[in-house]
Design a protein around this motif. Structure first.
Motif, PDB file in Angstrom:
ATOM      1  N   GLY A   4       0.778  -1.230   0.000  1.00  0.00           N
ATOM      2  CA  GLY A   4       0.000   0.000   0.000  1.00  0.00           C
ATOM      3  C   GLY A   4       0.806   1.273   0.000  1.00  0.00           C
ATOM      4  O   GLY A   4       0.232   2.370   0.046  1.00  0.00           O
ATOM      5  N   ALA A   5       2.138   1.165  -0.055  1.00  0.00           N
ATOM      6  CA  ALA A   5       2.983   2.364   0.009  1.00  0.00           C
ATOM      7  C   ALA A   5       2.855   3.197  -1.261  1.00  0.00           C
ATOM      8  O   ALA A   5       2.740   2.660  -2.362  1.00  0.00           O
ATOM      9  CB  ALA A   5       4.433   1.977   0.233  1.00  0.00           C
ATOM     10  N   LEU A   6       2.888   4.491  -1.102  1.00  0.00           N
ATOM     11  CA  LEU A   6       2.876   5.441  -2.217  1.00  0.00           C
ATOM     12  C   LEU A   6       4.235   6.110  -2.292  1.00  0.00           C
ATOM     13  O   LEU A   6       4.679   6.748  -1.326  1.00  0.00           O
ATOM     14  CB  LEU A   6       1.789   6.498  -1.999  1.00  0.00           C
ATOM     15  CG  LEU A   6       1.789   7.673  -2.987  1.00  0.00           C
ATOM     16  CD1 LEU A   6       1.392   7.207  -4.388  1.00  0.00           C
ATOM     17  CD2 LEU A   6       0.851   8.788  -2.508  1.00  0.00           C
ATOM     18  N   ILE A   7       4.924   5.996  -3.421  1.00  0.00           N
ATOM     19  CA  ILE A   7       6.173   6.725  -3.612  1.00  0.00           C
ATOM     20  C   ILE A   7       5.864   8.218  -3.674  1.00  0.00           C
ATOM     21  O   ILE A   7       4.992   8.649  -4.425  1.00  0.00           O
ATOM     22  CB  ILE A   7       6.875   6.277  -4.911  1.00  0.00           C
ATOM     23  CG1 ILE A   7       7.323   4.812  -4.796  1.00  0.00           C
ATOM     24  CG2 ILE A   7       8.087   7.162  -5.201  1.00  0.00           C
ATOM     25  CD1 ILE A   7       7.946   4.271  -6.062  1.00  0.00           C
ATOM     26  N   THR A   8       6.575   8.991  -2.877  1.00  0.00           N
ATOM     27  CA  THR A   8       6.345  10.440  -2.857  1.00  0.00           C
ATOM     28  C   THR A   8       7.480  11.225  -3.493  1.00  0.00           C
ATOM     29  O   THR A   8       7.291  12.386  -3.860  1.00  0.00           O
ATOM     30  CB  THR A   8       6.139  10.929  -1.411  1.00  0.00           C
ATOM     31  OG1 THR A   8       7.265  10.522  -0.613  1.00  0.00           O
ATOM     32  CG2 THR A   8       4.862  10.338  -0.823  1.00  0.00           C
ATOM     33  N   GLY A   9       8.655  10.637  -3.612  1.00  0.00           N
ATOM     34  CA  GLY A   9       9.744  11.365  -4.230  1.00  0.00           C
ATOM     35  C   GLY A   9      11.029  10.571  -4.277  1.00  0.00           C
ATOM     36  O   GLY A   9      11.120   9.460  -3.745  1.00  0.00           O
ATOM     37  N   VAL A  10      12.011  11.156  -4.929  1.00  0.00           N
ATOM     38  CA  VAL A  10      13.351  10.578  -5.055  1.00  0.00           C
ATOM     39  C   VAL A  10      14.352  11.666  -4.693  1.00  0.00           C
ATOM     40  O   VAL A  10      14.260  12.792  -5.194  1.00  0.00           O
ATOM     41  CB  VAL A  10      13.623  10.091  -6.494  1.00  0.00           C
ATOM     42  CG1 VAL A  10      15.033   9.523  -6.604  1.00  0.00           C
ATOM     43  CG2 VAL A  10      12.589   9.067  -6.929  1.00  0.00           C
ATOM     44  N   THR A  11      15.308  11.339  -3.829  1.00  0.00           N
ATOM     45  CA  THR A  11      16.348  12.288  -3.453  1.00  0.00           C
ATOM     46  C   THR A  11      17.685  11.836  -4.016  1.00  0.00           C
ATOM     47  O   THR A  11      18.083  10.677  -3.854  1.00  0.00           O
ATOM     48  CB  THR A  11      16.452  12.417  -1.925  1.00  0.00           C
ATOM     49  OG1 THR A  11      15.191  12.873  -1.405  1.00  0.00           O
ATOM     50  CG2 THR A  11      17.532  13.421  -1.540  1.00  0.00           C
ATOM     51  N   LEU A  12      18.366  12.750  -4.685  1.00  0.00           N
ATOM     52  CA  LEU A  12      19.718  12.511  -5.179  1.00  0.00           C
ATOM     53  C   LEU A  12      20.695  13.249  -4.270  1.00  0.00           C
ATOM     54  O   LEU A  12      20.644  14.478  -4.176  1.00  0.00           O
ATOM     55  CB  LEU A  12      19.853  13.022  -6.614  1.00  0.00           C
ATOM     56  CG  LEU A  12      19.187  12.177  -7.695  1.00  0.00           C
ATOM     57  CD1 LEU A  12      19.125  12.944  -9.007  1.00  0.00           C
ATOM     58  CD2 LEU A  12      19.922  10.863  -7.882  1.00  0.00           C
ATOM     59  N   PRO A  13      21.577  12.541  -3.574  1.00  0.00           N
ATOM     60  CA  PRO A  13      22.574  13.223  -2.751  1.00  0.00           C
ATOM     61  C   PRO A  13      23.495  14.071  -3.616  1.00  0.00           C
ATOM     62  O   PRO A  13      23.688  13.788  -4.811  1.00  0.00           O
ATOM     63  CB  PRO A  13      23.350  12.069  -2.103  1.00  0.00           C
ATOM     64  CG  PRO A  13      22.494  10.861  -2.275  1.00  0.00           C
ATOM     65  CD  PRO A  13      21.700  11.073  -3.525  1.00  0.00           C
TER      66      PRO A  13
END
Length: 330
Positions: free
Chosen positions: A209-218
């Motif tokens: 049930g998880a919704l991806i909310t974003g991606v972080t690039l270091p």
């Protein structure tokens, strides 16, 4: 196509609640993969929860000079964003190589990460497939497999992951943010895709049930000197038979830092850690690049019709790193 209900979510909490109330529901972003799978009968959701209007459509710098990319950012907007083009050019190139302009205008970052294999046995309901029906078998092992995996596969599945974008994100240590009914969570992309093993139907480590909310690039200064190259069977938009995301920092002929990730050779984007270790601190030469590629590809296990991918990937490594070295010397 099975009849389904449709609901539009207006906030992240509401979207997660809607999906949690129906185990047969699916999130809908651009629908460029999901709708195709629904038409073929591979996916049969009872409800679609449209997340396109959620406030997750921004690309912005993080506190530590990395980039945060919202899950509903379209592929077109991601590729065109000036900060992505400047600081992570391989990501821009990967997205542009991934699909036509019409598809990029619809497809979202979150959906791109979750797209499923294009293996013909997976998409054909008349054929067995362990990814679609666990325990039914993998006919690709003895059948049509010229574009299938040479790294990390198993007797249960030899399909490859189709995303170009995910290859570039893997090279730059991306981290996936998601939301569940129990709160937010994060997963390094290196842990996001599960190994095939004997459970190829389990593709990601996302909680149910998880919704991806974003991606972080270091922040990664080396990423500004990066490229993505995709080899395909036709020049028009097609899935890769081999691809590479590469970044290189060379000083006085010595490799100070290198990032390498391969696409279309495994069930997930393949970070070439062995090659990176072999190169770091050594000479930036064609001979060293070839030896590093060989170190990575030593683990390859080919089938009768996909052995060409080993020299293909070796040549891609040498060509890309040589070009980056020459570029740095100008």
């Amino acid at each position: 196509m099975r009849e389904f209900d449709y609901e539009r979510a207006h906030d992240v909490t509401g979207a997660v609640a809607l999906l949690g109330a129906d185990p047969d529901a699916r999130y809908l972003g651009g629908g460029t993969n999901l709708v195709d799978l629904m038409k073929s009968g591979v996916e049969r959701p009872a409800r679609l929860v449209d997340v396109r209007e959620l406030p997750l459509d921004r690309v912005e710098f993080t506190r530590n000079d990395g980039l945060r990319i919202g899950a509903t950012v379209t592929n077109s907007d991601l590729a065109a964003h000036p900060d992505v083009r400047r600081h992570y050019p391989a990501l821009t190139q990967a997205v542009l190589a991934g699909a036509s302009g019409q598809l990029r205008n619809m497809a979202t970052v979150g959906g791109n990460l979750l797209q499923r294999t294009r293996c013909g046995y997976f998409t054909d309901l008349a054929k067995p497939c362990n990814k679609r029906v666990p325990g039914s078998g993998c006919p690709a092992v003895e059948g049509e497999h010229h574009n299938h995996a040479i790294l990390g596969a198993s007797a249960h599945c030899v399909a490859t992951h189709p995303s170009d974008m995910a290859v570039a994100l893997t090279a730059f240590d991306a981290v996936i943010s998601y939301e569940t009914a129990d709160g937010p969570g994060k997963l390094p992309l290196a842990e996001f895709y599960l190994p095939v093993g004997d459970t190829p139907h389990l593709e990601t480590a996302l909680p149910p049930g998880a919704l991806i909310t974003g991606v972080t690039l270091p922040a990664a200064p080396v990423a500004a000197r990066s490229r993505y190259r995709k080899v395909r069977e036709r020049a028009s938009y097609a899935f890769a038979i081999g691809s590479i995301a590469a970044a290189l920092d060379v000083h006085d002929g010595v490799v100070r830092e290198v990032r390498l990730a391969f696409g279309a050779v495994a069930s997930r984007p393949w970070r070439a850690r062995a090659a990176e270790r072999a190169l770091t601190g050594g000479p930036a030469s064609a001979e060293a690049f070839a030896a590093a590629a060989d170190a990575e590809l030593e683990a390859a296990r080919t089938l009768p019709h996909n052995g060409y991918k080993v020299p293909l990937m070796r040549n891609l490594v040498v060509a890309m790193l040589t070009e980056l070295t020459e570029e740095a010397a100008r």
